[in-house]
Design an enzyme around this catalytic site. Structure first.
Site, PDB file in Angstrom:
ATOM      1  N   HIS A  28       0.869  -1.188   0.000  1.00  0.00           N
ATOM      2  CA  HIS A  28       0.000   0.000   0.000  1.00  0.00           C
ATOM      3  C   HIS A  28       0.899   1.230   0.000  1.00  0.00           C
ATOM      4  O   HIS A  28       1.297   1.736   1.051  1.00  0.00           O
ATOM      5  CB  HIS A  28      -0.917  -0.045   1.225  1.00  0.00           C
ATOM      6  CG  HIS A  28      -1.938   1.056   1.276  1.00  0.00           C
ATOM      7  ND1 HIS A  28      -3.107   0.965   2.000  1.00  0.00           N
ATOM      8  CD2 HIS A  28      -1.971   2.287   0.690  1.00  0.00           C
ATOM      9  CE1 HIS A  28      -3.800   2.092   1.866  1.00  0.00           C
ATOM     10  NE2 HIS A  28      -3.125   2.916   1.082  1.00  0.00           N
ATOM     11  N   HIS A  30       1.418   4.825  -2.428  1.00  0.00           N
ATOM     12  CA  HIS A  30       1.084   5.693  -3.567  1.00  0.00           C
ATOM     13  C   HIS A  30       2.381   6.341  -4.027  1.00  0.00           C
ATOM     14  O   HIS A  30       3.005   7.085  -3.246  1.00  0.00           O
ATOM     15  CB  HIS A  30       0.084   6.763  -3.145  1.00  0.00           C
ATOM     16  CG  HIS A  30      -1.188   6.194  -2.575  1.00  0.00           C
ATOM     17  ND1 HIS A  30      -2.324   6.008  -3.333  1.00  0.00           N
ATOM     18  CD2 HIS A  30      -1.503   5.760  -1.321  1.00  0.00           C
ATOM     19  CE1 HIS A  30      -3.278   5.489  -2.571  1.00  0.00           C
ATOM     20  NE2 HIS A  30      -2.813   5.326  -1.349  1.00  0.00           N
ATOM     21  N   HIS A 208      -9.389   0.917  -1.543  1.00  0.00           N
ATOM     22  CA  HIS A 208      -9.402   1.529  -0.218  1.00  0.00           C
ATOM     23  C   HIS A 208     -10.834   1.430   0.319  1.00  0.00           C
ATOM     24  O   HIS A 208     -11.792   1.748  -0.398  1.00  0.00           O
ATOM     25  CB  HIS A 208      -9.045   3.011  -0.293  1.00  0.00           C
ATOM     26  CG  HIS A 208      -7.587   3.300  -0.509  1.00  0.00           C
ATOM     27  ND1 HIS A 208      -6.855   2.760  -1.526  1.00  0.00           N
ATOM     28  CD2 HIS A 208      -6.737   4.112   0.179  1.00  0.00           C
ATOM     29  CE1 HIS A 208      -5.603   3.224  -1.451  1.00  0.00           C
ATOM     30  NE2 HIS A 208      -5.502   4.040  -0.433  1.00  0.00           N
ATOM     31  N   GLU A 211     -11.282   3.411   5.669  1.00  0.00           N
ATOM     32  CA  GLU A 211     -10.241   4.317   6.196  1.00  0.00           C
ATOM     33  C   GLU A 211     -10.970   5.406   6.980  1.00  0.00           C
ATOM     34  O   GLU A 211     -10.846   5.510   8.186  1.00  0.00           O
ATOM     35  CB  GLU A 211      -9.412   4.915   5.047  1.00  0.00           C
ATOM     36  CG  GLU A 211      -8.332   5.890   5.513  1.00  0.00           C
ATOM     37  CD  GLU A 211      -7.594   6.583   4.357  1.00  0.00           C
ATOM     38  OE1 GLU A 211      -8.142   6.616   3.228  1.00  0.00           O
ATOM     39  OE2 GLU A 211      -6.486   7.119   4.598  1.00  0.00           O
ATOM     40  N   ASP A 289       1.722   4.024   2.838  1.00  0.00           N
ATOM     41  CA  ASP A 289       0.704   4.887   2.220  1.00  0.00           C
ATOM     42  C   ASP A 289       1.362   6.034   1.438  1.00  0.00           C
ATOM     43  O   ASP A 289       1.573   5.904   0.233  1.00  0.00           O
ATOM     44  CB  ASP A 289      -0.264   5.412   3.291  1.00  0.00           C
ATOM     45  CG  ASP A 289      -1.657   5.725   2.752  1.00  0.00           C
ATOM     46  OD1 ASP A 289      -1.913   5.500   1.554  1.00  0.00           O
ATOM     47  OD2 ASP A 289      -2.506   6.194   3.546  1.00  0.00           O
ATOM     48  N   ASP A 290       1.666   7.138   2.098  1.00  0.00           N
ATOM     49  CA  ASP A 290       2.276   8.320   1.458  1.00  0.00           C
ATOM     50  C   ASP A 290       3.441   8.781   2.334  1.00  0.00           C
ATOM     51  O   ASP A 290       3.345   9.786   3.049  1.00  0.00           O
ATOM     52  CB  ASP A 290       1.227   9.435   1.331  1.00  0.00           C
ATOM     53  CG  ASP A 290       0.025   8.985   0.531  1.00  0.00           C
ATOM     54  OD1 ASP A 290       0.143   8.901  -0.703  1.00  0.00           O
ATOM     55  OD2 ASP A 290      -1.015   8.684   1.144  1.00  0.00           O
TER      56      ASP A 290
HETATM   57  N1  ADE Z   1      -4.484   8.771  -2.008  1.00  0.00           N
HETATM   58  C1  ADE Z   1      -3.260   8.852  -1.480  1.00  0.00           C
HETATM   59  N2  ADE Z   1      -3.282   8.497  -0.197  1.00  0.00           N
HETATM   60  C2  ADE Z   1      -4.557   8.159   0.104  1.00  0.00           C
HETATM   61  C3  ADE Z   1      -5.218   7.701   1.267  1.00  0.00           C
HETATM   62  N3  ADE Z   1      -4.590   7.507   2.427  1.00  0.00           N
HETATM   63  N4  ADE Z   1      -6.540   7.465   1.195  1.00  0.00           N
HETATM   64  C4  ADE Z   1      -7.192   7.667   0.057  1.00  0.00           C
HETATM   65  N5  ADE Z   1      -6.617   8.092  -1.064  1.00  0.00           N
HETATM   66  C5  ADE Z   1      -5.307   8.340  -1.047  1.00  0.00           C
HETATM   67 ZN    ZN Z   2      -3.715   4.777   0.450  1.00  0.00          ZN
END
Ligand code: ADE
Ligand code: ZN
Length: 351
Positions: A28, A30, A208, A211, A289-290
């Protein structure tokens, strides 16, 4: 050998002996969320883009998010610096280098084509740029990879269908489709048709769900979209029957603990339900994630949950094992068995 003198890395050289060095898959991630401020400013200068921040320190100052949407606004805005195939190659190289240093042996990488096509960057440019890096990944970084194309759920179903159509000449590079962006008010069922089309093309499916959105979205992603993994899935814990089903069907959940804190899904890491989820028998994995925005890469997420939740080396090993089990590596692909044996052979020591 035991402890910090052990030889854990694939090279046999002494490496980290804590959760960071533990061999793992990242499922996971991005790729646009790996854009570090320094690279953002370098690309801005190269591409003649003016950013609304004085410098990298001012940009980092802006990373105080109140929820998912407040993050997404900044995340999409900063993508303005990504214009050429080379930009995407550089971005991906930078991620792979960092991931390798944190034990990643296999990465399944999301990208958001609509965030680029909306700015006039063709999907082919994005995929060519990402692929130029991914093709050399195993040789350069010791990381095998897969690419997963995400649809933005706050855009229309028609736009998702058009994105899949535009990506058709490049499907040899793409393993699966995902669904991301603003969750609440955009239930999975909106994307039934594009997921059916993706399945007919032989693509794997993830989404997703849970969340910020309710547990019902997780059920819907399974029942309507036919997904094989749930990204996040945090809110399944509000629905014991759903938890039972996820356990029974061994549906993997790709958790992102630092992300959950930064986007205020939970207050502090010590409140994260990861331990309870493992105890319930869920197939959970830990991911970043990011990472450029949320304070750490996947090894930092492993370190964080170990410290905040007191996870034992064997629990950390279970998380690493889960990551390869939940991956889209074929069951008979030799890498799968090799990575799993690396997990078993890993020697934890003092960091
Ligand atoms: N795009 C990038 N990070 C995300 C996240 N945590 N939830 C939904 N979309 C995303
Ligand atoms: Zn994500």
């Amino acid at each position: 050998m035991h402890g910090p003198t052990g030889s854990n890395g694939p090279t046999g050289l002494t490496g980290p002996t804590g959760p960071t060095g533990l061999p793992k898959a990242e499922l996971h991630l991005h790729i646009e969320g790996t854009l570090e401020p320094e690279l953002a400013f370098a690309l801005a200068a190269r591409n003649g883009v003016t950013l609304p921040y004085a410098d990298t320190a001012a940009l980092r100052e802006a990373y105080r998010f109140s929820d998912l949407q407040s993050f997404l606004d900044l995340y999409y805005g900063l993508m303005a610096v990504l214009r050429t195939a080379e930009d995407f190659t550089e971005l991906t190289d930078a991620y792979l280098g960092r991931a390798a240093a944190q034990g990643v042996r296999h990465a399944e990488i999301f990208f958001d084509p609509q965030a680029h096509t909306a700015r006039g960057v063709p999907v082919g440019t994005v995929i060519e740029g990402l692929s130029a890096s991914l093709e050399r990944s195993e040789e350069r970084y010791g990381i095998s990879t897969r690419l997963i194309m995400c649809f933005l759920r706050d855009e229309s179903a028609e736009s998702a269908l058009a994105t899949l159509e535009a990506a058709k000449p490049h499907l040899d590079r793409i393993t699966g489709v995902g669904l991301d962006s603003a969750e609440v008010g955009h239930p999975p069922a909106k994307f039934r048709e594009v997921y059916e089309a993706a399945a007919a093309l032989g693509l794997r499916r993830v989404a997703h769900a849970g969340e910020e959105g309710p547990a019902a979205y997780i059920r819907e992603a399974l029942d309507v979209l036919g997904v094989e993994r749930i990204d996040h899935g945090l809110r399944c814990m509000e629905d014991p029957e759903l938890v039972e089903r996820l356990v029974r069907e061994r549906v993997p959940l790709t958790l992102c603990p630092l992300s959950n804190v930064r986007l205020r899904a939970i207050d502090v890491l010590a409140d994260h339900p990861l331990r309870a989820m493992m105890a319930a028998g869920l197939l959970v994995t830990v991911n970043s994630d990011d990472p450029a925005y949320f304070g750490g890469y996947v090894g930092d997420n492993f370190d964080g949950v170990r410290d905040a939740l007191g996870l034992t080396p064997e629990q950390l090993r279970e998380l690493a094992r889960n990551s390869f089990e939940a991956s889209f590596l074929d069951d008979d692909e030799p890498r799968r068995a090799r990575y799993l044996s690396e997990v078993e052979a890993y020697e934890f020591g003092a960091e």
